[in-house]
Design an enzyme around this catalytic site. Structure first.
Site, mmCIF file in Angstrom:
data_model
loop_
_atom_site.group_PDB
_atom_site.id
_atom_site.type_symbol
_atom_site.label_atom_id
_atom_site.label_comp_id
_atom_site.label_asym_id
_atom_site.label_seq_id
_atom_site.Cartn_x
_atom_site.Cartn_y
_atom_site.Cartn_z
ATOM 1 N N GLY A 240 0.741 -1.279 -0.091
ATOM 2 C CA GLY A 240 0.111 0.209 -0.086
ATOM 3 C C GLY A 240 0.976 1.138 0.085
ATOM 4 N N GLU A 276 4.501 -6.537 1.631
ATOM 5 C CA GLU A 276 3.918 -6.699 0.296
ATOM 6 C C GLU A 276 3.901 -5.459 -0.571
ATOM 7 O OE1 GLU A 276 0.375 -8.616 0.967
ATOM 8 O OE2 GLU A 276 1.104 -10.365 1.721
ATOM 9 N N GLY A 278 3.787 -3.337 -3.962
ATOM 10 C CA GLY A 278 3.557 -3.659 -5.399
ATOM 11 C C GLY A 278 3.907 -2.454 -6.085
ATOM 12 N N TYR A 319 -10.534 4.906 -11.879
ATOM 13 C CA TYR A 319 -10.473 5.819 -10.576
ATOM 14 C C TYR A 319 -10.402 7.293 -10.825
ATOM 15 C CZ TYR A 319 -8.250 1.140 -9.419
ATOM 16 O OH TYR A 319 -7.736 -0.027 -9.544
ATOM 17 N N CYS A 347 -14.583 3.288 -27.665
ATOM 18 C CA CYS A 347 -15.898 3.962 -27.868
ATOM 19 C C CYS A 347 -16.523 3.857 -26.488
ATOM 20 C CB CYS A 347 -16.711 2.955 -28.814
ATOM 21 S SG CYS A 347 -16.067 3.196 -30.564
ATOM 22 N N GLU A 348 -16.057 4.665 -25.726
ATOM 23 C CA GLU A 348 -16.599 5.025 -24.457
ATOM 24 C C GLU A 348 -15.994 6.323 -24.046
ATOM 25 O OE1 GLU A 348 -17.926 2.606 -21.953
ATOM 26 O OE2 GLU A 348 -17.434 0.750 -22.971
ATOM 27 N N TYR A 377 -0.067 -1.613 -12.304
ATOM 28 C CA TYR A 377 -1.425 -1.537 -12.755
ATOM 29 C C TYR A 377 -1.521 -0.817 -13.967
ATOM 30 C CZ TYR A 377 -1.209 -2.542 -7.914
ATOM 31 O OH TYR A 377 -0.999 -3.168 -6.627
#
Ligand code: LLP
Length: 423
Positions: A240, A276, A278, A319, A347-348, A377
């Site tokens: 985190g 941990e 990332g 996000y 197409c969004e 990510y």
């Protein structure tokens, strides 16, 4: 302190990136191994200063490219995985199962079996229901498995609501009120080796006080468990660590205060520890290079339409977080700026990377933009939506450019489509 990935811009202008674009198609992810090594060293220094047995297990969901896994493993860390696929990738990268932690709230029987058969270091169990299944599978296989129970501490990480995991409204971990029952189940079978407790309260956590609260809760828990006759051998503190998505590289995650909170709350415990991380290792190592297809001028907006889409880099659509965007050009840029939206071809309407940002006025179709901080990510969250390819990945390692993933094309994907009779 500037964003560690930025030194490449400064050293050689943008020529390295333009060279890559000349060799590989756009869009393309580019990773700089030296940034990953730099970040790893930062954590090693922290660990040395804490004088405790702390193991690093890189959360590979951030980026599971084999080149990155091998690099992080060479630095001396193991990994944390959350699926059979990630376990397979870690083993394929040469990581010893003795340095692999498997978490996740929805492990299948097949995944639990795979973990047990590979004799992994730790299975983090996330519910009473899962614990019963693990117990059953281990006794059927007659093989032991080391487990940690993931606690949901009901502590708010004060981060984006979609990446907070530590409150009682989140699906993760075992509530404190169910923990004793879980611990007694964990001790009811000779095939279950109870290591201790794991937590992970979310991602992009800047507030050290949230970590301090978690550490405080763990400290109390460890002493009451040892009083009850259940010694804790290991505390897994999760990941985190915050990364600044800015070109200035600030504000940095306050590692020193994290270390201080750790020492004050947990420094007297004799168990082993795990972290941990990332994003912390890989986010700043990566760029997404994308070509401008059109500059579309309408009465109300200038849209810079690029060849990367939300399927390649989901974070902005998911996000609403905008990454810095830089024009890669060796030419001297027009200092005059214009205000634009940078959007993809999907197409969004959520397919955008930046709204109302300032870019040089002389921008034109064919120019290359770098969407920065996309090492974490980015590729790992990508999809083939709109039947688009999974784009190639490149690593710059000690000055040499390597292709570390070929493009996975719609033609490849089409070979899996079928019309097989199943009855
Ligand atoms: N450990 C566990 C159990 C996790 O679930 C995660 C991330 C980590 C460690 C690593 O967290 P990190 O150090 O990377 O913050 N897609 C989102 C992030 C989702 C994180 C999921 N779990 C994003 O792009 O912001």
């Amino acid at each position: 302190m500037i964003y560690p990935g930025f030194h490449l811009f400064n050293h050689s202008g943008f020529s390295r990136y333009l060279e890559i674009v000349g060799k590989v198609q756009t869009p393309v992810y580019v990773y700089d191994s030296s940034v990953i090594i730099h970040q790893h060293k930062n954590l090693e220094k922290l660990i040395q200063s804490l004088r405790k047995n702390i193991q690093i297990r890189y959360a590979i969901k951030a980026n599971s490219n084999q080149a990155i896994l091998k690099l992080i493993c060479e630095q001396g860390s193991g990994v944390e995985v959350v699926s059979g696929g990630e376990l397979l990738k870690a083993i394929k990268a040469g990581i010893s199962p003795k340095e692999i932690i498997f978490s996740g709230i929805g492990k299948t029987d097949e995944e639990i079996t795979l973990a047990i058969q590979n004799e992994i270091e730790q299975l983090s169990v996330e519910s009473l229901e899962e614990l019963h299944v693990v117990k059953k599978i281990a006794s059927t296989l007659q093989k032991p498995i080391s487990i940690a129970l993931r606690l949901n501490p009901n502590i708010e990480g004060k981060t984006h609501k979609k990446i907070t995991t530590g409150t009682d409204k989140n699906k993760f971990g075992i509530p404190l009120g169910q923990l004793m029952e879980a611990i007694s189940i964990a001790h009811s079978s000779s095939y279950l080796n109870f290591l201790g407790i794991s937590v992970h309260i979310g991602s992009q956590i800047q507030d050290i006080n949230a970590y301090r609260q978690v550490f405080g809760q763990l400290k109390t828990l460890v002493s009451s468990l040892s009083f009850e006759g259940y010694p804790v051998k290991r505390l897994d503190l999760g990941g985190g660590f915050y990364v600044p998505y800015t070109l200035s590289g600030s504000p940095q995650f306050d590692l020193q205060s994290y270390g201080q909170a750790f020492s004050e709350e947990l420094g007297n415990l004799n168990c082993g520890f795990v972290i941990e991380p990332g994003r912390y290792f890989v986010a700043e190592s990566g760029l997404l290079l994308t070509k401008i297809l059109y500059i579309k001028r309408t009465p109300s907006r200038i849209f810079v339409i690029v060849d990367a889409g939300m399927n390649d880099m989901m974070r902005t659509a998911l996000y609403d977080i905008e990454h810095p965007i830089v024009l890669c050009s060796d030419k001297k840029n027009d200092t005059e700026q214009m205000i634009v939206d940078v959007v993809g071809p999907v197409c969004e309407s959520s397919d955008f990377f930046a709204s109302q940002i300032s870019l040089p006025k002389n921008l034109k179709a064919g120019d290359i933009l770098a969407i920065t901080h996309t090492g974490a990510y980015g590729s790992s969250l990508s999809s083939t939506y709109n039947s688009r390819p999974l784009i190639p990945e490149v690593m710059i390692d000690k000055g040499v450019i390597y292709l570390v993933r070929e493009c996975i094309t719609p033609e490849h994907l089409l070979t899996f489509e079928t019309f097989k009779k199943l009855t």
